[in-house]
Design an enzyme around this catalytic site. Structure first.
Site, PDB file in Angstrom:
ATOM      1  N   VAL A   2       0.831  -1.204   0.000  1.00  0.00           N
ATOM      2  CA  VAL A   2       0.000   0.000   0.000  1.00  0.00           C
ATOM      3  C   VAL A   2       0.868   1.256   0.000  1.00  0.00           C
ATOM      4  O   VAL A   2       0.535   2.260  -0.644  1.00  0.00           O
ATOM      5  CB  VAL A   2      -0.986  -0.031   1.193  1.00  0.00           C
TER       6      VAL A   2
ATOM      7  N   ALA B 112      -3.105   8.725  -2.024  1.00  0.00           N
ATOM      8  CA  ALA B 112      -3.444   7.720  -1.015  1.00  0.00           C
ATOM      9  C   ALA B 112      -3.840   6.423  -1.696  1.00  0.00           C
ATOM     10  O   ALA B 112      -4.294   6.411  -2.845  1.00  0.00           O
ATOM     11  CB  ALA B 112      -4.580   8.218  -0.119  1.00  0.00           C
ATOM     12  N   ASP B 113      -3.663   5.345  -0.974  1.00  0.00           N
ATOM     13  CA  ASP B 113      -4.128   4.041  -1.438  1.00  0.00           C
ATOM     14  C   ASP B 113      -4.646   3.272  -0.232  1.00  0.00           C
ATOM     15  O   ASP B 113      -4.030   3.304   0.842  1.00  0.00           O
ATOM     16  CB  ASP B 113      -2.996   3.257  -2.110  1.00  0.00           C
ATOM     17  N   THR B 114      -5.791   2.625  -0.407  1.00  0.00           N
ATOM     18  CA  THR B 114      -6.421   1.878   0.679  1.00  0.00           C
ATOM     19  C   THR B 114      -6.578   0.420   0.276  1.00  0.00           C
ATOM     20  O   THR B 114      -7.000   0.127  -0.844  1.00  0.00           O
ATOM     21  CB  THR B 114      -7.807   2.466   1.020  1.00  0.00           C
TER      22      THR B 114
ATOM     23  N   ALA C  51      -2.364   4.105   3.024  1.00  0.00           N
ATOM     24  CA  ALA C  51      -1.059   4.761   2.954  1.00  0.00           C
ATOM     25  C   ALA C  51      -1.231   6.091   2.246  1.00  0.00           C
ATOM     26  O   ALA C  51      -2.004   6.204   1.288  1.00  0.00           O
ATOM     27  CB  ALA C  51      -0.057   3.894   2.204  1.00  0.00           C
TER      28      ALA C  51
END
Length: 274
Positions: free
Chosen positions: A92, A122-124, A162
């Protein structure tokens, strides 16, 4: 409890077939915007070109709460192709950083708008803690059903978001930008009393087709959840408190670099003054 949940979802049923999994998700109404906060970091950002490197409507809604007049939405076109065999934290974080760097490289030479003052990406991901598997968006109704039943049967799962924030340096020092990252973790517990019928009813609303893990906490998906340990908006896709702290940190780092530059740093080494 399950009966009341099923009654609520049954009110959303329609004789029309649900949309296909490859169809565009329906647009949601934006959250109402409160009066803007007046704190130093936001006062500074209101004078800068701020880019959210994401196509997620949930992240856009959350960021809109900050009242940034120069906020732009520029999704990254970088391929999210890191191997799912990586540790969830590594995966992430690498994905969020790649998104930020891709948009930075694209926009830093934008002559029309000028360089960005700050980029946030962002990355989830949702992680099945029993198997350690990173769960993606559902590919079909059958896959969607299996995914949600697994989350219910396992009861607890993890959600990691992240974030990567970048700000350009005024100095000529390499690499030319400040970069700061952060990861937020939440534990979500599904209600084990949720029935297969309720899961099927939720799947047919198609609310979760564009979401990792197959459900949306900010909508009807909350009916599947018993409790959350950690940040709620992290599960939605952007932990605002952590994001604000990260943006403050990266701007301070960029400003410190400029302050640390000594007179003559831009002079070419080895040349004598004439």
């Amino acid at each position: 409890m399950s009966d009341s949940k099923e009654t609520l979802l049954s009110q959303t049923d329609s004789s029309d077939p649900p949309p296909a999994y490859d169809a565009n998700p329906p647009q949601r109404n934006a959250l109402p915007r409160p009066p803007p906060l007046t704190i130093p970091i936001l006062n500074d950002l209101r004078n800068r070109r701020v880019i959210l490197a994401s196509s997620s409507p949930r992240r856009r809604q959350i960021m809109s709460l900050l009242g940034l007049p120069k906020l732009e939405i520029i999704p990254s076109n970088a391929a999210e192709d890191f191997p799912k065999t990586m540790e969830p934290f590594e995966y992430v974080l690498a994905t969020a950083t790649k998104k930020a760097q891709t948009v930075y490289e694209q926009e830093i030479l934008n002559e029309e708008k000028g360089e960005p003052g700050l980029i946030l990406a962002a990355d989830t991901i949702v992680v099945d803690t029993t198997s350690g598997t990173i769960l993606e968006k559902p590919r079909s109704e059958a896959h969607h059903l299996t995914m949600l039943k697994t989350l219910r049967n396992n009861r607890d799962h993890k959600v990691f978001t992240a974030m990567a924030a970048m700000a350009p340096l005024a100095s000529a020092r390499q690499p030319g930008y400040a970069l700061e990252t952060a990861i937020e973790e939440s534990t979500v517990r599904f209600d084990t009393e949720v029935t297969d019928e309720l899961i099927l009813a939720y799947v047919r609303t198609r609310e979760g087709v564009d979401k990792a893990g197959g459900y949306g906490l900010q909508g009807l998906g909350s009916i599947l959840v018993e409790k959350i340990d950690g940040s709620h908006d992290n599960v939605i896709g952007l932990p605002l408190r952590s994001a604000l702290r990260l943006m403050e940190k990266v701007l301070a780092k960029a400003d410190d670099d400029d302050d640390d530059q000594l007179p003559g740093d831009d002079d070419e080494s080895g040349e004598e003054e004439e």
